[in-house]
Design a protein around this motif. Structure first.
Motif, PDB file in Angstrom:
ATOM      1  N   GLU A 151      35.688 -13.365  68.549  1.00 43.72           N
ATOM      2  CA  GLU A 151      36.028 -14.737  68.170  1.00 43.72           C
ATOM      3  C   GLU A 151      36.630 -14.774  66.774  1.00 43.72           C
ATOM      4  N   GLU A 152      36.073 -14.001  65.859  1.00 40.70           N
ATOM      5  CA  GLU A 152      36.591 -13.945  64.492  1.00 40.70           C
ATOM      6  C   GLU A 152      38.015 -13.394  64.481  1.00 40.70           C
ATOM      7  N   LYS A 153      38.256 -12.364  65.265  1.00 42.61           N
ATOM      8  CA  LYS A 153      39.596 -11.784  65.355  1.00 42.61           C
ATOM      9  C   LYS A 153      40.593 -12.820  65.869  1.00 42.61           C
ATOM     10  N   ASN A 154      40.191 -13.589  66.873  1.00 41.99           N
ATOM     11  CA  ASN A 154      41.079 -14.614  67.422  1.00 41.99           C
ATOM     12  C   ASN A 154      41.375 -15.702  66.394  1.00 41.99           C
ATOM     13  N   MET A 155      40.356 -16.093  65.627  1.00 41.17           N
ATOM     14  CA  MET A 155      40.561 -17.126  64.617  1.00 41.17           C
ATOM     15  C   MET A 155      41.508 -16.653  63.521  1.00 41.17           C
ATOM     16  N   ARG A 156      41.394 -15.403  63.155  1.00 41.06           N
ATOM     17  CA  ARG A 156      42.303 -14.854  62.136  1.00 41.06           C
ATOM     18  C   ARG A 156      43.739 -14.835  62.657  1.00 41.06           C
ATOM     19  N   ALA A 157      43.895 -14.461  63.920  1.00 43.17           N
ATOM     20  CA  ALA A 157      45.236 -14.440  64.516  1.00 43.17           C
ATOM     21  C   ALA A 157      45.806 -15.861  64.608  1.00 43.17           C
ATOM     22  N   GLU A 158      44.963 -16.828  64.998  1.00 40.71           N
ATOM     23  CA  GLU A 158      45.412 -18.217  65.085  1.00 40.71           C
ATOM     24  C   GLU A 158      45.776 -18.771  63.710  1.00 40.71           C
ATOM     25  N   SER A 159      45.031 -18.366  62.692  1.00 38.96           N
ATOM     26  CA  SER A 159      45.326 -18.833  61.330  1.00 38.96           C
ATOM     27  C   SER A 159      46.682 -18.311  60.872  1.00 38.96           C
ATOM     28  N   LEU A 160      46.961 -17.052  61.138  1.00 37.28           N
ATOM     29  CA  LEU A 160      48.259 -16.477  60.768  1.00 37.28           C
ATOM     30  C   LEU A 160      49.392 -17.156  61.543  1.00 37.28           C
ATOM     31  N   ALA A 161      49.159 -17.416  62.819  1.00 35.09           N
ATOM     32  CA  ALA A 161      50.186 -18.072  63.634  1.00 35.09           C
ATOM     33  C   ALA A 161      50.470 -19.484  63.117  1.00 35.09           C
ATOM     34  N   LEU A 162      49.425 -20.195  62.710  1.00 40.43           N
ATOM     35  CA  LEU A 162      49.601 -21.538  62.170  1.00 40.43           C
ATOM     36  C   LEU A 162      50.405 -21.500  60.877  1.00 40.43           C
ATOM     37  N   LEU A 163      50.076 -20.575  59.988  1.00 37.77           N
ATOM     38  CA  LEU A 163      50.821 -20.449  58.737  1.00 37.77           C
ATOM     39  C   LEU A 163      52.285 -20.128  59.004  1.00 37.77           C
ATOM     40  N   ASP A 164      52.537 -19.320  60.018  1.00 35.98           N
ATOM     41  CA  ASP A 164      53.913 -18.966  60.363  1.00 35.98           C
ATOM     42  C   ASP A 164      54.663 -20.196  60.866  1.00 35.98           C
ATOM     43  N   MET A 165      54.024 -21.004  61.710  1.00 37.48           N
ATOM     44  CA  MET A 165      54.658 -22.222  62.234  1.00 37.48           C
ATOM     45  C   MET A 165      55.019 -23.193  61.123  1.00 37.48           C
ATOM     46  N   LEU A 166      54.200 -23.227  60.061  1.00 34.81           N
ATOM     47  CA  LEU A 166      54.386 -24.203  59.001  1.00 34.81           C
ATOM     48  C   LEU A 166      55.128 -23.639  57.791  1.00 34.81           C
ATOM     49  N   GLY A 167      55.674 -22.438  57.928  1.00 34.39           N
ATOM     50  CA  GLY A 167      56.477 -21.862  56.859  1.00 34.39           C
ATOM     51  C   GLY A 167      55.678 -21.384  55.661  1.00 34.39           C
ATOM     52  N   LEU A 168      54.422 -20.995  55.889  1.00 28.17           N
ATOM     53  CA  LEU A 168      53.566 -20.552  54.786  1.00 28.17           C
ATOM     54  C   LEU A 168      53.112 -19.101  54.942  1.00 28.17           C
TER      55      LEU A 168
END
Length: 281
Positions: A151-168
């Motif tokens: 679950e932690e691994k998935n959350m880290r991946a989702e956090s990176l994906a979100l930052l990528d979507m928002l240009g951060l």
């Protein structure tokens, strides 16, 4: 269209009174699915107090707040306030529903703040990851014994994906406090989005921004609304932004609703003009 079926947020006769001061007075409003609705008014009109009631920071003195089909806050005057109460509908809302802010967030409502409240000494990535933990399923025991690694691994991946979507994404290792002001604003919105909200409350997102930054923010709000299928309620003093982006506008003054309508209707409303510019005696 059945507006009741598409209503995401509804306030009914909400009053917030502090001692003898009535900050919000018998306010009713609604936000329908997919809308961008602005709540505007002069300084001290009670706008942020409304956000604080919706998000569980304050329990309303009287009235009711519903999210979808669920009542998430309800109260009637209690204790000393029974004698001090200066609002209307005193005996209508019996019982009390008073969730905490974290419970409100889990229901699907996220917010930003007028004064940016990032974890300033943490990285951009850490700020978003912490918000992801709001929806974490593993409990204390699982976390201690590292049974939640997947679950932690998935959350880290989702956090990176979100930052990528928002240009951060290129700033993920930067300390939040070292970011330019506009990027800090964007990060605060990213942190709110990390909780996977249905309704996003933006409290003066353009505060402190220059015209170029405000224009970029307008595009950014449209982007996240569409990309994340959001409904948005926004407090804002930049009238160009409000008029450009809002589907509907509510105007309050001294805690009372004085006008509602489309941007065109509101900007030509005599009561709104008087509230902002004053009138001759």
């Amino acid at each position: 269209m059945d507006n009741s079926a598409s209503t995401v947020l509804a306030l009914r006769d909400v009053t917030m009174q502090f001692g003898g001061v009535v900050a919000v007075d018998n306010l009713s409003l609604e936000v329908r699915r997919g809308e961008i609705v602005a709540l505007i008014g002069p300084n001290g009109a009670g706008k942020t107090t409304v956000f604080n009631v919706v998000t569980g920071v304050y329990a309303p003195t009287n009235g009711q707040v519903s999210f979808g089909n669920q009542v998430i806050a309800k109260n009637s005057p209690q204790g000393k306030m029974q004698k001090l109460y200066a609002g209307q509908n005193k005996g209508v809302y019996k019982g009390s529903v008073q969730p905490t802010p974290d419970q409100i967030t889990k229901k699907g409502i996220a917010r930003t703040f007028q004064n940016i409240r990032l974890f300033k000494n943490m990285t951009v990535f850490e700020n978003v990851l912490i918000a992801k933990h709001m929806n974490m399923k593993a409990g204390f025991f699982a976390a201690v014994f590292r049974l939640n690694a997947k679950e932690e691994k998935n959350m880290r991946a989702e956090s990176l994906a979100l930052l990528d979507m928002l240009g951060l994404a290129d700033l993920k290792d930067e300390i939040a406090n070292n970011l330019p002001y506009g990027k800090q604003r964007r990060l605060e919105i990213a942190r709110a989005l990390a909780t996977k909200p249905e309704l996003l409350l933006l409290d003066e997102p353009a505060a402190g921004m220059n015209p170029q930054e405000t224009e970029a923010l307008t595009d950014f709000i449209h982007q996240i609304k569409n990309d994340f299928n959001l409904t948005i309620l926004m407090i804002e003093h930049h009238m160009n932004l409000v008029m450009d982006i809002s589907d509907r506008i509510y105007v309050i003054d001294f805690g009372e609703l004085i006008a509602t309508g489309t941007p065109e209707e509101v900007q030509n409303n005599p009561a709104v003009i008087a509230a902002y510019l004053g009138v001759d005696e």
